[in-house]
Design a protein around this motif. Structure first.
Motif, short mmCIF file in Angstrom:
data_model
loop_
_atom_site.label_atom_id
_atom_site.label_comp_id
_atom_site.label_asym_id
_atom_site.label_seq_id
_atom_site.Cartn_x
_atom_site.Cartn_y
_atom_site.Cartn_z
N ALA A 35 0.82 -1.20 0.00
CA ALA A 35 0.00 0.00 0.00
C ALA A 35 0.86 1.26 0.00
N GLY A 36 0.41 2.27 -0.69
CA GLY A 36 1.13 3.54 -0.74
C GLY A 36 0.65 4.38 -1.89
N PRO A 37 1.10 5.61 -1.98
CA PRO A 37 0.63 6.52 -3.03
C PRO A 37 1.18 6.15 -4.40
N HIS A 38 0.52 6.67 -5.42
CA HIS A 38 1.00 6.55 -6.80
C HIS A 38 1.74 7.84 -7.14
N THR A 70 3.14 2.90 -5.87
CA THR A 70 3.35 2.75 -7.32
C THR A 70 4.15 3.93 -7.83
N LEU A 71 5.06 3.66 -8.74
CA LEU A 71 5.87 4.70 -9.36
C LEU A 71 5.70 4.65 -10.87
N ALA A 126 -2.18 8.52 -17.58
CA ALA A 126 -1.04 8.37 -16.67
C ALA A 126 -0.96 9.53 -15.70
N VAL A 127 -1.23 10.73 -16.18
CA VAL A 127 -1.19 11.92 -15.33
C VAL A 127 -2.30 11.87 -14.28
N GLU A 128 -3.50 11.57 -14.71
CA GLU A 128 -4.65 11.62 -13.82
C GLU A 128 -4.70 10.45 -12.84
N ALA A 129 -3.82 9.47 -13.02
CA ALA A 129 -3.72 8.36 -12.06
C ALA A 129 -2.86 8.73 -10.85
#
Length: 309
Positions: A35-38, A70-71, A126-129
């Motif tokens: 779990a974590g930010p994109h 996610t990166l 990709a940007v809006e994710a």
């Protein structure tokens, strides 16, 4: 004939980076399974600003992966980059129009067409994710590095937490068109998503690549996607109080100011715009990215006040 702007760093080979792994050329996505930010890091928004692209391409070759979350890594204007010529390095900023002036639904969903608009539409998913996005740039004219953080307090805090040693500047919308950080998914006050724009230094100088990497690494550390580092000294934060657009073709600065210069006293003459004088509106006035060659109607410099002053 030698260029007025010498290219002192190698032009990177981005042939592998341009493939991507998402179905969108130049877009890479890596999931940690935790779990974590994109986090999304963008380079090459302008085709001749490739210092940060060199960093991201090296990260790809080294197999960098996020420790959580996610990166995504984005190589934005590959078509403009393909036209780069060290003998005339300013001409490949874009092909048809500036890719960093198109980030509003009105443009993205409109009927107008250009190479950059097609690319912006392709990159939109990709940007809006992103939960948090860092757009890495460099500068044509001499300036200290800085990070633009819009007006949201959370973006300001993220920029300061990066600890890259660049001043943090809070600004509003860009009068020449919406930048990626102005996209409503980041800029809307009610949105929890954040976006930053880092100006890492002069386009083609070795130190710019190092600063771009420091910003990108600090961004990932601040989000928990990379191993933490010892705390850095707190950076300075400034708020833009005025954007000075050239009203005439005779806009000239009073002296060759470097970006980041702080003018101590209000009322100091900094430029002439035809018959009009441009003076600092307050004490401790920072000149943000002054452009000595500016077209009428375009921003020549932004003026900023130190937070807490």
């Amino acid at each position: 004939m030698a260029s007025e702007f010498p290219v002192r760093i190698p032009v990177p080979d981005l042939s592998d980076a341009a493939r991507g792994n998402t179905g969108i050329p130049g877009v890479w996505r890596f999931e940690s399974g935790l779990a974590g930010p994109h986090a999304v890091i963008v380079a090459l928004m302008h085709g001749n600003e490739f210092a940060a692209a060199s960093v991201l391409a090296r990260w790809l070759r080294a197999g960098l992966r996020p420790r959580r979350g996610t990166l995504s890594l984005v190589f934005a204007n590959l078509d403009a980059f393909a036209r780069f010529d060290p003998e005339d390095p300013t001409l490949s900023r874009y092909v048809d129009e500036d890719l960093n002036r198109l980030w509003s639904p009105a443009f993205l969903e409109g009927k107008r067409d250009s190479l950059e608009l097609r690319r912006a539409r392709a990159l939109r998913p990709a940007v809006e994710a992103a939960d948090a996005l860092l757009d890495l740039h460099s500068m044509l004219w001499p300036s200290e590095p800085l990070v633009l953080a819009g007006r949201k307090p959370a973006a300001r805090d993220l920029a300061l937490a990066m600890g890259a040693g660049a001043a943090v500047v809070l600004d509003g919308d860009h009068p020449e068109g919406p930048r990626l950080i102005d996209h409503p998914c980041f800029a809307a006050p009610e949105s929890p998503r954040l976006a930053l724009l880092a100006e890492a230094g002069l386009h083609w100088e070795p130190g710019t690549e190092a600063m771009a990497e420091a910003c990108a690494t600090g961004f990932l550390r601040a989000l928990g996607l990379a191993e933490p580092a010892p705390p850095a000294p707190p950076g300075e934060c400034w708020t833009v109080t005025r954007a000075v657009a050239a009203a005439s073709r005779q806009f000239t600065f009073a002296e060759p100011f470097r970006g980041g210069t702080v003018i101590p006293r209000a009322g100091t003459l900094i430029a002439r715009d035809g018959e009009a004088e441009v003076r600092t509106p307050h004490d401790d006035c920072m000149l943000v990215m002054p452009s000595p060659r500016v077209m009428r109607g375009h921003v020549a410099v932004r003026l900023a006040r130190r937070d807490g002053a």
